[in-house]
Design an enzyme around this catalytic site. Structure first.
Site, short mmCIF file in Angstrom:
data_model
loop_
_atom_site.label_atom_id
_atom_site.label_comp_id
_atom_site.label_asym_id
_atom_site.label_seq_id
_atom_site.Cartn_x
_atom_site.Cartn_y
_atom_site.Cartn_z
N CYS A 1 0.81 -1.22 0.00
CA CYS A 1 0.00 0.00 0.00
C CYS A 1 0.85 1.28 0.00
O CYS A 1 0.34 2.35 -0.31
CB CYS A 1 -0.95 0.01 1.19
SG CYS A 1 -2.11 -1.36 1.15
N HIS B 1 -3.53 7.38 2.05
CA HIS B 1 -3.85 6.05 1.56
C HIS B 1 -5.26 5.70 2.04
O HIS B 1 -5.61 5.94 3.19
CB HIS B 1 -2.84 5.05 2.12
CG HIS B 1 -3.23 3.63 1.89
ND1 HIS B 1 -3.64 3.18 0.66
CD2 HIS B 1 -3.30 2.57 2.74
CE1 HIS B 1 -3.94 1.89 0.75
NE2 HIS B 1 -3.74 1.50 1.99
N ASN C 1 -9.97 -0.32 -0.58
CA ASN C 1 -8.51 -0.15 -0.51
C ASN C 1 -7.91 -0.71 -1.81
O ASN C 1 -7.92 -1.92 -2.03
CB ASN C 1 -7.99 -0.91 0.72
CG ASN C 1 -6.49 -0.79 0.88
OD1 ASN C 1 -5.79 -0.33 -0.02
ND2 ASN C 1 -5.99 -1.23 2.02
N1 ACO Z 1 -18.50 -8.83 8.49
C1 ACO Z 1 -19.04 -9.10 9.69
N2 ACO Z 1 -18.30 -9.41 10.78
C2 ACO Z 1 -16.97 -9.42 10.62
C3 ACO Z 1 -16.34 -9.16 9.39
C4 ACO Z 1 -17.17 -8.87 8.29
N3 ACO Z 1 -16.68 -8.58 7.08
N4 ACO Z 1 -15.02 -9.25 9.55
C5 ACO Z 1 -14.80 -9.56 10.83
N5 ACO Z 1 -15.98 -9.67 11.50
C6 ACO Z 1 -16.23 -9.98 12.87
C7 ACO Z 1 -15.07 -10.67 13.55
O1 ACO Z 1 -15.10 -12.06 13.28
C8 ACO Z 1 -15.31 -10.37 15.00
O2 ACO Z 1 -16.31 -11.24 15.49
P1 ACO Z 1 -16.23 -11.82 16.98
O3 ACO Z 1 -16.27 -10.61 17.87
O4 ACO Z 1 -17.43 -12.68 17.06
O5 ACO Z 1 -14.93 -12.54 17.07
C9 ACO Z 1 -15.92 -8.95 14.96
O6 ACO Z 1 -16.38 -8.75 13.61
C10 ACO Z 1 -14.94 -7.86 15.31
O7 ACO Z 1 -13.74 -8.11 14.59
P2 ACO Z 1 -12.49 -7.17 14.74
O8 ACO Z 1 -11.38 -7.71 13.93
O9 ACO Z 1 -12.26 -6.89 16.20
O10 ACO Z 1 -13.05 -5.83 14.08
P3 ACO Z 1 -12.39 -4.43 13.99
O11 ACO Z 1 -13.22 -3.40 14.64
O12 ACO Z 1 -10.92 -4.47 14.37
O13 ACO Z 1 -12.47 -4.13 12.42
C11 ACO Z 1 -11.06 -4.20 10.49
C12 ACO Z 1 -11.81 -5.01 11.53
C13 ACO Z 1 -12.05 -3.38 9.70
C14 ACO Z 1 -10.33 -5.15 9.57
C15 ACO Z 1 -10.06 -3.27 11.21
O14 ACO Z 1 -9.29 -3.98 12.13
C16 ACO Z 1 -9.14 -2.57 10.24
O15 ACO Z 1 -9.56 -1.76 9.45
N6 ACO Z 1 -7.85 -2.85 10.29
C17 ACO Z 1 -6.92 -2.28 9.36
C18 ACO Z 1 -6.82 -3.21 8.21
C19 ACO Z 1 -6.48 -2.58 6.93
O16 ACO Z 1 -6.85 -1.48 6.61
N7 ACO Z 1 -5.78 -3.33 6.14
C20 ACO Z 1 -5.50 -2.95 4.82
C21 ACO Z 1 -4.09 -3.06 4.47
S1 ACO Z 1 -3.07 -2.09 5.51
C22 ACO Z 1 -3.39 -0.58 5.12
O17 ACO Z 1 -3.75 -0.36 4.02
C23 ACO Z 1 -3.21 0.48 6.15
#
Ligand code: ACO
Length: 327
Positions: A116, A254, A284
């Site tokens: 990214c 980004h 993304n």
């Molecule tokens: N739909 C529904 N539920 C979901 C999904 C989905 N797509 N994905 C995960 N869940 C569930 C999980 O299983 C979890 O369930 P549980 O509580 O029963 O175990 C619950 O939602 C919460 O999951 P978390 O991982 O704690 O959710 P969080 O609030 O952290 O959000 C996310 C997840 C959106 C991925 C966040 O962590 C994030 O944005 N991280 C950065 C990732 C990113 O941007 N990566 C891209 C590359 S790096 C970059 O570009 C910067």
């Protein structure tokens, strides 16, 4: 001094749009969950039927940037293409674009891989080639076919990404003065930290599994590092140039997650009206996300000639970086 002026930009998004409602039919998710956690409503997906490749998207974007600048391939000295999803393991996707735009063998073309952060890395490399006096005009492209490395059964990753490409043309201005007043790239700042290479990666590769692999991610860890590192690199950029966030006309971040962008902007006291946001419609798009956002804001008239832009990113590696640019 020599400065790299951004003389034009061009972008391309595949026609096919995949909405959150469409995703509800593929994995156990909801539109509400995706929008609340990420700000993403839909993303573009490259056409499998038309065999739409990274080089095709990169070429369309590059050609638009050339048209806008009134140039053709023979005017370009180098192509630096940032991608994590090349057409093939080799040759570099950049040489396919070189061939398609009709750029001569007097110049050179190669790919940069920083996930990214790829566009910021490519911009920094191009800027340094220009400042060294080695080239005059460089096509810098971010292009990704991320949908092909997603595990479409993993709801924690497949809802986040999209496909697309965008390009900018840099041209040497040999009469620029020091400081932040003149147009062009003022400074770039790059970092990486291999210790965290396993919180965001692809579980395959030529020298390991001999497969392409799929994206794997520890979302919460990535989130924490993203806010921390992008805030740091923005501060580093402001300090290096003796400016404050009040001097910035536009933050072009980004586009990974609206919550990451909001938190980073808040930490820097940057008003949300100064932030270019495209994550809602693009998802993304990795290395393509910053130039796609830049092009959109230039084309709709928000970004005007002379505006001071701060671009920042973080991605797998971990890699992160920024660029301060007077458009
Ligand atoms: N739909 C529904 N539920 C979901 C999904 C989905 N797509 N994905 C995960 N869940 C569930 C999980 O299983 C979890 O369930 P549980 O509580 O029963 O175990 C619950 O939602 C919460 O999951 P978390 O991982 O704690 O959710 P969080 O609030 O952290 O959000 C996310 C997840 C959106 C991925 C966040 O962590 C994030 O944005 N991280 C950065 C990732 C990113 O941007 N990566 C891209 C590359 S790096 C970059 O570009 C910067």
């Amino acid at each position: 001094m020599i400065r790299s002026k951004m003389i034009s930009c061009g972008s391309y998004l595949p026609k096919k749009i995949l909405t959150n409602k469409d995703l509800e039919k593929i994995v156990d998710t909801t539109d509400e969950w995706i929008v609340t956690r990420t700000g993403i409503e839909e993303r573009h997906i490259a056409s499998v039927e038309d065999n739409e490749k990274t080089s095709d998207m990169a070429y369309y974007a590059a050609q638009k940037a050339l048209d806008k600048a009134g140039l053709d391939g023979s005017d370009i000295d180098a192509i630096i293409l940032a991608t994590t999803t090349p057409d093939q393991t080799f040759p570099a996707t950049a040489v396919t674009v070189q061939h398609k735009i009709g750029m001569s063998a007097n110049g050179f073309a190669f790919d940069v891989q920083a996930v990214c952060s790829g566009f910021i890395y490519a911009l920094a490399v191009a800027d340094n080639f220009i400042k060294a006096g080695q080239v005059k005009r460089v096509l810098v492209i971010g292009a990704e076919h991320f949908s092909n490395i997603l595990d479409w059964e993993d709801r924690t990753t497949c809802v986040l990404f999209g496909d697309g490409a965008a390009a900018v043309i840099l041209e040497a201005d040999e009469d620029a003065s020091e400081g932040i007043q003149d147009q062009g790239i003022i400074s770039t700042h790059l970092h990486s930290e291999g210790e965290y290479r396993d919180i965001l990666y692809v579980d395959g590769g030529v020298s390991s599994t001999q497969t392409t692999g799929k994206v794997r991610m520890n979302g919460q860890e990535v989130f924490k590092h993203a806010v921390k590192r992008m805030s740091e690199v923005v501060r580093e950029t402001l300090e290096k140039n003796n400016i404050t966030s009040d001097d910035i006309d536009w933050l072009v971040p980004h586009q990974a997650n609206k919550r990451i962008i909001d938190r980073t902007a808040k930490k820097l006291n940057l008003d949300s009206s100064k932030v270019v946001l495209t994550v809602g419609k693009h998802g993304n798009t990795s290395a393509a996300s910053i130039p796609l956002a830049l092009c959109e804001a230039v084309e709709d008239g928000r970004i005007k000639r002379g505006d001071l832009l701060l671009m920042e990113s973080m991605g797998g590696g971990l890699t992160w970086g920024s660029a301060l640019v007077r458009w």
